[in-house]
Design a protein around this motif. Structure first.
Motif, PDB file in Angstrom:
ATOM      1  N   THR A   1      23.171  43.612 -42.264  1.00 18.10           N
ATOM      2  CA  THR A   1      23.385  45.063 -42.311  1.00 18.10           C
ATOM      3  C   THR A   1      24.499  45.528 -41.385  1.00 18.10           C
ATOM      4  N   ILE A   4      22.692  52.261 -45.735  1.00 25.99           N
ATOM      5  CA  ILE A   4      24.102  52.252 -45.334  1.00 25.99           C
ATOM      6  C   ILE A   4      24.943  53.010 -46.353  1.00 25.99           C
ATOM      7  N   PHE A  52      17.603  50.162 -42.679  1.00 20.79           N
ATOM      8  CA  PHE A  52      17.869  48.789 -42.260  1.00 20.79           C
ATOM      9  C   PHE A  52      18.135  47.891 -43.459  1.00 20.79           C
ATOM     10  N   ALA A  53      18.783  48.480 -44.472  1.00 21.52           N
ATOM     11  CA  ALA A  53      19.139  47.751 -45.683  1.00 21.52           C
ATOM     12  C   ALA A  53      20.377  48.409 -46.283  1.00 21.52           C
ATOM     13  N   VAL A  54      20.881  47.799 -47.348  1.00 16.98           N
ATOM     14  CA  VAL A  54      22.107  48.301 -47.977  1.00 16.98           C
ATOM     15  C   VAL A  54      21.973  49.737 -48.480  1.00 16.98           C
ATOM     16  N   LEU A 114      30.009  43.807 -46.896  1.00 13.48           N
ATOM     17  CA  LEU A 114      29.166  45.000 -46.886  1.00 13.48           C
ATOM     18  C   LEU A 114      30.002  46.269 -46.763  1.00 13.48           C
ATOM     19  N   SER A 153      21.392  51.134 -39.909  1.00 11.56           N
ATOM     20  CA  SER A 153      21.614  49.733 -40.270  1.00 11.56           C
ATOM     21  C   SER A 153      20.627  48.772 -39.619  1.00 11.56           C
TER      22      SER A 153
END
Length: 310
Positions: free
Chosen positions: A254, A171, A166-168, A90, A247
């Motif tokens: 995450t 981020i 709370f996902a890519v 990630l 995140s």
């Protein structure tokens, strides 16, 4: 009284070939303005080395010493553990997306600011500096205000099953925000100092805009561009504050490397935490080496150009 009877005092300054200098017997007794007593130089060097040792070398040594305290087997196991691998992937993904975006933005912004005059130019420069003046945690909270369940766009995103926080995507957005000044701020003063004469000459000779950029502008800014990309990538991979807010700290999904290190440390799994943290330490060392190499190469190129001009 004739001119031969006059006794002129010894001049305090002698002029030779357009330069002013002191007589030899006075020049020898005059201390240099840049020369300090030996004890002062040694004291300053000792203080600098002491600070480097306490705040750089000792913590760096402690990271690797703690990471390897249980042996190579435990070190490798902590790095290849599934949650750690997910955090590494990630982190690399966020950097792989944010760095090229910031590269394109930085070159475009620097080109516009350095080569053109337009209304709102100072405002654009101020906006570029915002991530330097705003806490990363505050920037993360801004994304929560925009995309959270109770945020301005939260209901619309929920209705269309679009997940940002709370996902890519969240981020990546947070990483892009905190890193986008680095390339632009490195290129703007460089391109301003170079001026636009070479680009104007290329256009007069019939070159297109793209040809001018690839053949004239890009070769002139390549080392500054590389320097900005190195700093941007280091910040993207080491960012904690903004990413921590958006995140959700979901293990294996995450968490980036800094967030995974925090979780391991809070669980008192110190050896694993320092093992994963050593990856960031090695990144810092590589970044420092690349930064020093780019600076050395830039200074060497500038010295060669100055020698050629003279």
């Amino acid at each position: 009284m004739s001119s031969s009877d006059l006794i002129l005092p010894e001049p305090a300054l002698s002029v030779a070939q357009g330069s002013v200098s002191l007589p030899a017997h006075k020049r020898a007794a005059t201390p240099s303005a840049t020369q300090e007593p030996s004890w002062v130089r040694y004291a300053l060097i000792s203080v600098a080395l002491l600070f480097l040792g306490l705040f750089l070398f000792v913590p760096l040594f402690a990271v690797f010493a703690e990471a390897l305290r249980k042996g190579w087997g435990a070190y490798v196991a902590a790095i290849i553990e599934p949650d750690a691998v997910s955090a590494i992937k990630l982190t690399l993904l966020a950097a792989a997306i944010s760095v090229p975006l910031n590269l394109m933005f930085g070159v475009s912004a620097a080109w516009s600011i350095a080569k053109f005059d337009f209304r709102g130019k100072n405002l654009l420069i101020t906006l570029i500096d915002i991530p330097f003046s705003v806490s990363p945690i505050i920037s993360g909270l801004i994304y929560v205000l925009l995309f959270g369940a109770q945020g301005w766009m939260g209901e619309w995103l929920y209705e269309h099953d679009i997940k940002i926080l709370f996902a890519v995507p969240g981020i990546v957005l947070a990483t892009v925000f905190v890193t986008f000044p680095f390339v632009a701020r490195e290129l703007i003063p460089l391109m301003q100092s170079q001026g636009s004469e070479e680009e104007e000459a290329a256009l007069v000779l019939g070159a297109s805009g793209w040809q001018t950029f690839w053949k004239v502008t890009l070769p002139n800014i390549k080392w500054g561009l590389l320097y900005g990309v190195i700093l941007c990538n280091a910040r993207a991979m080491g960012e904690f504050g903004a990413v921590s807010v958006v995140s959700g700290h979901i293990r294996g999904m995450t968490n980036t490397i800094p967030l995974h290190v925090e979780i391991l440390y809070n669980e008192y799994n110190f050896s694993a935490a320092f093992a994963v943290a050593s990856l960031l330490a090695m990144l810092a060392l590589v970044t420092l080496a690349l930064k020093s190499w780019v600076e050395w190469h830039t200074q060497s190129t500038a010295s060669v150009q100055n020698a050629g001009e003279h």
